[in-house]
Design a protein around this motif. Structure first.
Motif, PDB file in Angstrom:
ATOM      1  N   ILE A 185      -2.639  14.985  -7.014  1.00  8.05           N
ATOM      2  CA  ILE A 185      -2.816  14.616  -8.458  1.00  8.05           C
ATOM      3  C   ILE A 185      -1.448  13.810  -8.902  1.00  8.05           C
ATOM      4  O   ILE A 185      -1.536  13.314 -10.029  1.00  8.05           O
ATOM      5  N   GLU A 186      -0.401  13.828  -8.167  1.00  8.85           N
ATOM      6  CA  GLU A 186       0.820  12.889  -8.351  1.00  8.85           C
ATOM      7  C   GLU A 186       1.377  12.588  -7.158  1.00  8.85           C
ATOM      8  O   GLU A 186       1.491  13.358  -6.470  1.00  8.85           O
ATOM      9  N   GLY A 187       1.705  11.135  -7.399  1.00 14.89           N
ATOM     10  CA  GLY A 187       2.616  10.835  -6.166  1.00 14.89           C
ATOM     11  C   GLY A 187       1.913   9.912  -5.236  1.00 14.89           C
ATOM     12  O   GLY A 187       2.526   9.587  -4.057  1.00 14.89           O
ATOM     13  N   MET A 188       0.824   9.547  -5.483  1.00 13.49           N
ATOM     14  CA  MET A 188       0.159   8.618  -4.677  1.00 13.49           C
ATOM     15  C   MET A 188       0.795   7.069  -4.075  1.00 13.49           C
ATOM     16  O   MET A 188       0.797   6.809  -2.914  1.00 13.49           O
ATOM     17  N   GLY A 189       1.647   6.807  -5.208  1.00 12.81           N
ATOM     18  CA  GLY A 189       2.399   5.560  -4.854  1.00 12.81           C
ATOM     19  C   GLY A 189       3.627   6.014  -3.685  1.00 12.81           C
ATOM     20  O   GLY A 189       3.635   5.021  -2.998  1.00 12.81           O
ATOM     21  N   LEU A 190       3.999   7.099  -3.730  1.00 18.58           N
ATOM     22  CA  LEU A 190       5.108   7.581  -2.792  1.00 18.58           C
ATOM     23  C   LEU A 190       4.321   7.439  -1.383  1.00 18.58           C
ATOM     24  O   LEU A 190       4.887   7.208  -0.279  1.00 18.58           O
ATOM     25  N   ILE A 191       3.025   8.030  -1.605  1.00 19.31           N
ATOM     26  CA  ILE A 191       2.511   8.055  -0.123  1.00 19.31           C
ATOM     27  C   ILE A 191       2.049   6.760   0.445  1.00 19.31           C
ATOM     28  O   ILE A 191       1.925   6.596   1.548  1.00 19.31           O
ATOM     29  N   GLU A 192       1.457   5.704  -0.504  1.00 20.04           N
ATOM     30  CA  GLU A 192       1.218   4.496  -0.068  1.00 20.04           C
ATOM     31  C   GLU A 192       2.567   3.838   0.432  1.00 20.04           C
ATOM     32  O   GLU A 192       2.247   3.164   1.404  1.00 20.04           O
ATOM     33  N   ALA A 193       3.823   3.991  -0.339  1.00 21.03           N
ATOM     34  CA  ALA A 193       5.014   3.518   0.074  1.00 21.03           C
ATOM     35  C   ALA A 193       5.161   3.851   1.773  1.00 21.03           C
ATOM     36  O   ALA A 193       5.837   3.239   2.483  1.00 21.03           O
ATOM     37  N   ILE A 194       5.248   5.368   2.001  1.00 23.86           N
ATOM     38  CA  ILE A 194       5.317   5.927   3.365  1.00 23.86           C
ATOM     39  C   ILE A 194       4.229   5.061   4.099  1.00 23.86           C
ATOM     40  O   ILE A 194       4.684   4.797   5.402  1.00 23.86           O
ATOM     41  N   ASN A 195       3.229   4.871   3.957  1.00 19.99           N
ATOM     42  CA  ASN A 195       2.143   3.949   4.691  1.00 19.99           C
ATOM     43  C   ASN A 195       2.403   2.922   5.068  1.00 19.99           C
ATOM     44  O   ASN A 195       2.384   2.401   6.075  1.00 19.99           O
ATOM     45  N   LYS A 196       3.196   2.366   4.352  1.00 17.26           N
ATOM     46  CA  LYS A 196       3.796   0.978   4.520  1.00 17.26           C
ATOM     47  C   LYS A 196       5.150   0.832   5.327  1.00 17.26           C
ATOM     48  O   LYS A 196       5.450  -0.250   5.937  1.00 17.26           O
ATOM     49  N   LYS A 197       5.469   1.865   5.839  1.00 15.90           N
ATOM     50  CA  LYS A 197       6.724   2.018   6.628  1.00 15.90           C
ATOM     51  C   LYS A 197       6.270   1.680   8.131  1.00 15.90           C
ATOM     52  O   LYS A 197       5.231   1.945   8.587  1.00 15.90           O
ATOM     53  N   SER A 198       7.212   0.985   8.824  1.00 19.31           N
ATOM     54  CA  SER A 198       6.953   0.628  10.192  1.00 19.31           C
ATOM     55  C   SER A 198       6.927   2.192  10.986  1.00 19.31           C
ATOM     56  O   SER A 198       7.317   2.928  10.674  1.00 19.31           O
ATOM     57  N   ILE A 199       6.214   1.970  12.154  1.00 23.66           N
ATOM     58  CA  ILE A 199       5.966   3.190  13.135  1.00 23.66           C
ATOM     59  C   ILE A 199       6.110   2.464  14.437  1.00 23.66           C
ATOM     60  O   ILE A 199       5.984   1.365  14.554  1.00 23.66           O
TER      61      ILE A 199
END
Length: 172
Positions: free
Chosen positions: A127-141
Motif C-alpha cells: 500500500i506504500e512504497g511501490m516506487g522503491l520496489i520498482e527502483a530495486i527491480n531496475k538494479k542490475s543482477i
C-alpha cells in the motif's frame, strides 16, 4: 473488518531508504499471515535479511531458509494451512509466500504472476512504497557465474533494516 498493516525499512548498499508498507490479509490466509515477514509473535523477524533473488519485471524474493528464535534456537517454519479459495497473483504489489516450503521466504510481485497460484498464497498487498520496489527491480543482477542477466542476486545489497506491524489498521 480490520486488516493489519506491516512495514519493511530497507537499506540499499547501506543507505536507509523509505519504508514499504503492506496490508496483511489475515481473513483470507490467517495461517500464512501468522508466519508473515513482519510478525514477531513467534519470536523471529527479518531484520538483517537480504532480498536474495530478483526476476526482473516479475518478482523480488526475500527471507531466509533458516531463521533463529530470539533464544538462538533454529525455527523450522510450519507448512501453511490455507483455504482452497486463494487470491490469484493477478497484479503488481502482492505479498506472497510459498505454501509447502519449510523455509521462510516471501516475494513481492512486479506483474501478474498466475504461475504462482498453485505454489504460493497471497498474504497481503503493497500500500506504500511501490516506487522503491520498482527502483530495486531496475538494479542490475548477476547469475551464479557473475554474468549480468534477467534473474538472480541483485548487485545492490538490499537489506531489511527493520520490520514490524504498524500502529494503523485499515477498516472496511
Amino acid at each position: 473488518y480490520h486488516q493489519t498493516c506491516c512495514f519493511l525499512s530497507l537499506q540499499i548498499d547501506g543507505k536507509l531508504m523509505d519504508n514499504v508498507v503492506f496490508e496483511l490479509f489475515y481473513s483470507q490466509a490467517p495461517n500464512a499471515c501468522c508466519r508473515s515477514i513482519c510478525s514477531s509473535s513467534k519470536g523471529f523477524n527479518f531484520e538483517g535479511c537480504i532480498f536474495n533473488y530478483l526476476h526482473v519485471n516479475c518478482y523480488l524474493e526475500g527471507g531466509e531458509t533458516t531463521v533463529y528464535t530470539n533464544d538462538g534456537e533454529r525455527y523450522v517454519n510450519e507448512v501453511a494451512k490455507i483455504d482452497d479459495e486463494r487470491m490469484p497473483h493477478n497484479k503488481p504489489g502482492l505479498l506472497s509466500m510459498p505454501v509447502h516450503d519449510l523455509s521462510i521466504k516471501f516475494l513481492i510481485t512486479l506483474c501478474p504472476m498466475p504461475s504462482l497460484n498453485e505454489s504460493h498464497v497471497v498474504i497481503g498487498r503493497l500500500i506504500e512504497g511501490m516506487g522503491l520496489i520498482e527502483a530495486i527491480n531496475k538494479k542490475s543482477i548477476k547469475n551464479s557465474g557473475g554474468i549480468e542477466c534477467d534473474r538472480g542476486l541483485p548487485l545492490a545489497n538490499v537489506t531489511i533494516y527493520s520490520c514490524g506491524e504498524t500502529n494503523n489498521t485499515l477498516s472496511y
